[in-house]
Motif scaffolding. Structure first.
Motif, mmCIF file in Angstrom:
data_model
loop_
_atom_site.group_PDB
_atom_site.id
_atom_site.type_symbol
_atom_site.label_atom_id
_atom_site.label_comp_id
_atom_site.label_asym_id
_atom_site.label_seq_id
_atom_site.Cartn_x
_atom_site.Cartn_y
_atom_site.Cartn_z
ATOM 1 N N ILE A 115 43.132 30.656 20.864
ATOM 2 C CA ILE A 115 42.201 29.758 20.182
ATOM 3 C C ILE A 115 42.040 28.517 21.046
ATOM 4 C CG2 ILE A 115 41.779 28.368 18.118
ATOM 5 C CD1 ILE A 115 43.556 30.370 16.594
ATOM 6 N N ALA A 116 40.796 28.193 21.393
ATOM 7 C CA ALA A 116 40.521 27.059 22.281
ATOM 8 C C ALA A 116 39.592 26.066 21.596
ATOM 9 C CB ALA A 116 39.896 27.554 23.585
ATOM 10 N N ALA A 117 39.755 24.788 21.958
ATOM 11 C CA ALA A 117 38.890 23.742 21.413
ATOM 12 C C ALA A 117 38.917 22.538 22.338
ATOM 13 C CB ALA A 117 39.327 23.334 20.002
ATOM 14 N N HIS A 118 37.969 21.611 22.128
ATOM 15 C CA HIS A 118 37.896 20.411 22.952
ATOM 16 C C HIS A 118 39.047 19.459 22.637
ATOM 17 C CE1 HIS A 118 34.218 21.441 24.870
ATOM 18 N NE2 HIS A 118 33.482 21.380 23.786
ATOM 19 N N TRP A 157 42.936 26.450 34.599
ATOM 20 C CA TRP A 157 42.233 27.370 33.716
ATOM 21 C C TRP A 157 42.250 28.796 34.246
ATOM 22 C CZ3 TRP A 157 38.077 30.283 35.327
ATOM 23 C CH2 TRP A 157 37.487 29.916 36.557
ATOM 24 N N ASP A 158 42.271 28.954 35.576
ATOM 25 C CA ASP A 158 42.241 30.292 36.171
ATOM 26 C C ASP A 158 43.634 30.797 36.532
ATOM 27 O OD1 ASP A 158 42.585 28.395 38.130
ATOM 28 O OD2 ASP A 158 41.199 29.292 39.562
ATOM 29 N N SER A 174 44.872 26.285 22.959
ATOM 30 C CA SER A 174 44.592 25.749 24.282
ATOM 31 C C SER A 174 43.491 24.695 24.239
ATOM 32 C CB SER A 174 44.194 26.883 25.229
ATOM 33 O OG SER A 174 43.920 26.390 26.526
ATOM 34 N N SER A 175 43.637 23.707 25.115
ATOM 35 C CA SER A 175 42.644 22.641 25.218
ATOM 36 C C SER A 175 42.699 22.066 26.622
ATOM 37 C CB SER A 175 42.933 21.546 24.190
ATOM 38 O OG SER A 175 41.911 20.581 24.178
ATOM 39 N N CYS A 176 41.683 21.286 26.989
ATOM 40 C CA CYS A 176 41.712 20.617 28.282
ATOM 41 C C CYS A 176 42.859 19.613 28.321
ATOM 42 C CB CYS A 176 40.390 19.896 28.542
ATOM 43 S SG CYS A 176 39.005 21.005 28.854
ATOM 44 N N PRO A 186 40.289 20.772 35.558
ATOM 45 C CA PRO A 186 40.563 22.206 35.636
ATOM 46 C C PRO A 186 41.850 22.588 34.923
ATOM 47 C CG PRO A 186 41.250 21.151 37.660
ATOM 48 C CD PRO A 186 40.605 20.073 36.812
ATOM 49 N N LEU A 187 42.589 21.583 34.422
ATOM 50 C CA LEU A 187 43.883 21.839 33.787
ATOM 51 C C LEU A 187 43.726 22.110 32.299
ATOM 52 C CD1 LEU A 187 46.011 19.066 35.527
ATOM 53 C CD2 LEU A 187 45.806 21.481 36.155
#
Length: 204
Positions: A115-118, A157-158, A174-176, A186-187
């Motif tokens: 689950i990802a968000a800002h 991210w990669d 997960s988030s920036c 990119p983290l």
């Protein structure tokens, strides 16, 4: 020696520049307020759509032109945090709430669900997340699922190391990163949670 008085042209130019700078500052302030306000309004509409889906078991969009719909409710009791999780169905989903990434396992199924968000809106509270905290996921259909945070890290991210078809049952938030950053990065902050014994018996 007496300084010459400014000409009318110089005086008017100063007013124009000051006015322009003032309007620019006001615009930035309003924009900064609009993003959190939009996020809050979206959650209200998504909550209503989620309740409709819980009632009849069918997907409901929060507004007619939405390209996504509620899948579940996510709660972190220790942070007094609650939000609606959306299906990742288009590029605009993250603007309105956390999304369950399509390449990850569906909620309630064996595998890694991501689950990802800002970081500056819906997942801002993850900055206070700690090991051992409980995470509850309530899908539209099916029982509530309970997890406990057992690890967190920061990775590119990669280079996250998340496996799409993993047989290990894991919930990932997960988030920036960093959370107080003002520019793109990119983290990614990655928190991993394992299911409780009761929830593990429900996964299939």
């Amino acid at each position: 020696m007496k300084q010459p008085a400014p000409s009318p042209l110089q005086f008017n130019s100063g007013i124009v520049i000051a006015t322009a700078l003032g309007l620019l500052g006001l615009g930035l302030l309003l924009w900064g307020c609009w993003i959190p306000a939009k996020a809050q309004l979206a959650q209200i509409l998504l909550e209503r759509a989620w309740q409709q889906s819980k009632a009849d078991g069918r997907p409901h969009k929060a507004w007619p032109w939405a390209d996504s719909w509620p899948l579940a409710r996510l709660t972190i009791p220790a942070l007094n945090f609650e939000t609606i999780i959306l299906k990742e169905a288009g590029g605009e989903g993250l603007a309105f709430g956390p999304v369950l990434l399509d390449q990850s396992a569906p909620l309630g199924r064996t595998g890694t669900s991501v689950i990802a968000a800002h970081r500056d809106t819906h997942f801002r509270k993850l900055a206070d997340l700690r090991i051992g905290m409980q995470v509850i996921v309530e899908p539209v259909a099916g029982p509530k699922l309970s997890y406990k945070i057992d690890a967190s890290r920061v990775a590119r991210w990669d280079q996250s190391g998340l496996i799409r078809d993993s047989r290990q049952d894991t919930l990932v938030l997960s988030s920036c990163w960093p959370f107080d950053g003002l520019s793109s990065s990119p983290l990614r902050f990655i928190a991993e949670a394992t299911p409780t014994r009761q929830t593990a018996s429900l996964l299939h």
